[in-house]
Design an enzyme around this catalytic site. Structure first.
Site, PDB file in Angstrom:
ATOM      1  N   ASP A  73      63.088  43.914  44.246  1.00  0.00           N
ATOM      2  CA  ASP A  73      62.907  45.198  44.924  1.00  0.00           C
ATOM      3  C   ASP A  73      61.406  45.344  45.163  1.00  0.00           C
ATOM      4  O   ASP A  73      60.626  45.478  44.216  1.00  0.00           O
ATOM      5  CB  ASP A  73      63.435  46.346  44.053  1.00  0.00           C
ATOM      6  CG  ASP A  73      63.379  47.691  44.769  1.00  0.00           C
ATOM      7  OD1 ASP A  73      62.902  47.752  45.921  1.00  0.00           O
ATOM      8  OD2 ASP A  73      63.817  48.695  44.173  1.00  0.00           O
ATOM      9  N   LYS A 119      56.041  53.767  51.231  1.00  0.00           N
ATOM     10  CA  LYS A 119      54.758  53.967  50.574  1.00  0.00           C
ATOM     11  C   LYS A 119      53.595  53.347  51.352  1.00  0.00           C
ATOM     12  O   LYS A 119      52.593  54.004  51.624  1.00  0.00           O
ATOM     13  CB  LYS A 119      54.792  53.371  49.156  1.00  0.00           C
ATOM     14  CG  LYS A 119      55.943  53.851  48.288  1.00  0.00           C
ATOM     15  CD  LYS A 119      55.929  55.349  48.086  1.00  0.00           C
ATOM     16  CE  LYS A 119      56.920  55.791  47.022  1.00  0.00           C
ATOM     17  NZ  LYS A 119      58.326  55.509  47.326  1.00  0.00           N
ATOM     18  N   TRP A 126      63.867  52.240  38.185  1.00  0.00           N
ATOM     19  CA  TRP A 126      63.949  53.342  39.143  1.00  0.00           C
ATOM     20  C   TRP A 126      65.314  54.012  39.023  1.00  0.00           C
ATOM     21  O   TRP A 126      66.342  53.341  38.950  1.00  0.00           O
ATOM     22  CB  TRP A 126      63.734  52.782  40.545  1.00  0.00           C
ATOM     23  CG  TRP A 126      63.855  53.769  41.656  1.00  0.00           C
ATOM     24  CD1 TRP A 126      63.272  55.003  41.737  1.00  0.00           C
ATOM     25  CD2 TRP A 126      64.608  53.612  42.870  1.00  0.00           C
ATOM     26  NE1 TRP A 126      63.611  55.619  42.919  1.00  0.00           N
ATOM     27  CE2 TRP A 126      64.443  54.791  43.636  1.00  0.00           C
ATOM     28  CE3 TRP A 126      65.405  52.584  43.385  1.00  0.00           C
ATOM     29  CZ2 TRP A 126      65.028  54.964  44.883  1.00  0.00           C
ATOM     30  CZ3 TRP A 126      65.992  52.756  44.625  1.00  0.00           C
ATOM     31  CH2 TRP A 126      65.805  53.933  45.361  1.00  0.00           C
TER      32      TRP A 126
END
Length: 453
Positions: A262, A298, A181
């Site tokens: 993560d 999300k 990311w």
């Protein structure tokens, strides 16, 4: 104080002198500079001190947010924004979960106030988020070995952990996947934590370079922090298999590394909260100490609420208490205390059996739509591309992203010719794709892959 002077040809007059001589240059009420031919040039000289900020250069634009700005400016009706990782409906509109609306209504009915939270955040949220991650009955929960504090979504939670590493593990390196990311490197750079990369993506197979990953983790200095994506790897969508996760855990334990997960997509990747937490729970069952950053952007669609958490699994309750105290110490001068709205939404949803069931159903629906779009894109590519290229990697990937294997030039062609906006590394967000536009996207990918080098 800056001074100004009026320059008339070679003659300079202060404002008071101009007024005094005005009648000599023209009739009363007339403009002397229009009447007098000898004064053909009028300029204003202003002495301005240089800015104290002259040394600050222009920062480069954010690559993902820049994609959205370009998309908005495009007037083509077939345009697609596949750059930002945010869920969209089949009509390509933002989606607020029904269960979120119910949780917010409950807050209004109860008359919840807006008082400051403690530094560590909302207690009900911290309890709920740790139990979602590890399971309510897990030993790390029962033995109070998890230090959890509410963070500013995934980014803020990662940043807190990075500050803890910099302060209490001086010189330790964080080893991150290549690619990862885009904000991971920024976070560690900003916290002054050194980082390096381990191999992850294999461009030849558009799959996982597992052998390279294992070799690089073995080569990392002992005691390194190994950053792992718990599920739905961003940007590739390529996850290790359960058997590969076991091997990864073996090597990390052998090298005395510290895992750092993560977890941004729990429940959103597969549709199952438990399945998407399997990698984290595997490491917890081994008695390892490690970090886990969480986000609810999300899976609950709380993008703007900035709600997440940092969890540190420790070997004892005493260690967890001390770690939590230092996380709070870091948070206090950074942002004082976290926002309450998103925390209450999560706590309300998880704490109510009916709403919790409704949330799981909505997560399954969102994950299911992305899976359906993924299958439709694959089917369109296979039916349209007669070259014999293997597109099956699209089905092997998971979550909202697909790593297409397109290079920068091919990605530029997707945008310039086909009005498909995406990041330049070839990542597309399937959450921004509708079934109606799968064939169009397939045409764009095939053209870019075969006709642009």
């Amino acid at each position: 104080m800056a001074s100004s002077m009026l320059s008339l040809g070679s003659t300079s007059l202060l404002p008071r002198e101009i007024n005094k001589d005005k009648l000599k240059l023209g009739t009363s009420g007339s403009n002397p500079f229009l009447k007098a031919k000898s004064f053909s040039r009028v300029t204003m000289t202003v002495a301005v001190k240089p800015s104290r900020f002259e040394g600050i250069t222009m920062a480069p634009p954010d690559p993902i947010l820049g994609v959205s700005e370009a998309f908005k400016a495009d007037t083509n009706e077939m345009k697609l924004n596949l750059g930002v990782g945010a869920y969209r409906t089949e009509e390509l509109q933002p989606y607020v979960l029904n269960v979120v609306k119910k949780a917010e209504n409950l807050m209004l009915e109860r008359g919840d106030n807006k008082e400051y939270l403690p530094i560590e955040g909302l207690a009900a949220f911290n309890k709920a988020t740790a139990e979602l991650l590890f399971g309510a009955g897990h030993p790390v929960i029962k033995e109070q070995r998890v230090a959890t504090i509410q963070g500013l979504s995934g980014t803020g939670s990662l940043r807190l952990a990075a500050a803890l590493i910099e302060r209490y593990f001086p010189g330790a390196k964080v080893v991150i996947s290549s690619p990862t990311w885009g904000n991971h490197k920024n976070i560690f750079n900003d916290a002054k934590v050194p980082w390096s990369e381990y191999r992850y993506y294999d461009p030849k197979t558009i799959g996982l370079d597992f052998e390279g990953m294992i070799a690089d983790i073995k080569e990392a200095p002992e005691g390194s922090f190994i950053l792992l994506h718990g599920c739905a790897h961003n940007p590739t969508g390529i996850d290790p298999t359960p058997e590969q996760w076991v091997k990864i855990a073996d090597v990390i334990q052998e090298k005395n590394h510290i895992p750092f997960f993560d977890v941004a997509y729990q429940g959103f990747a597969s549709g199952s909260l438990d399945e998407d937490a399997a990698s984290v729970r595997l490491f917890a069952e081994r008695g390892m100490e490690f970090f886990v950053a969480q986000s609810y952007s999300k899976n609950l669609g709380l993008y703007a609420e900035r709600i997440g958490a940092i969890n540190v699994v420790c070997s004892s309750a005493d260690a967890a208490t001390r770690v939590k105290s230092q996380l709070k110490r870091i948070a206090r001068p950074m942002y004082s205390n976290p926002p309450v709205h998103g925390a209450r939404i999560v706590a309300n949803v998880v704490g109510d059996a009916t709403m919790f069931s409704e949330w799981k159903a909505e997560m399954e629906m969102m994950a299911g739509r992305i899976k359906t779009v993924r299958q439709e894109l694959y089917d369109s590519l296979v039916s349209k591309d007669k070259s014999g290229k293997d597109w099956s990697f699209i089905l092997k990937q998971i979550g909202m992203f697909s790593f297409t294997g397109l290079n920068k030039a091919q990605s530029d062609n997707m945008t310039n010719k086909w009005h498909v906006y995406m990041t330049k590394d070839g990542r597309i967000s399937l959450a921004g794709l509708s079934l109606a536009k799968c064939e169009y996207l397939a045409d764009a990918i095939i053209d870019s892959y075969h006709n642009v080098s």
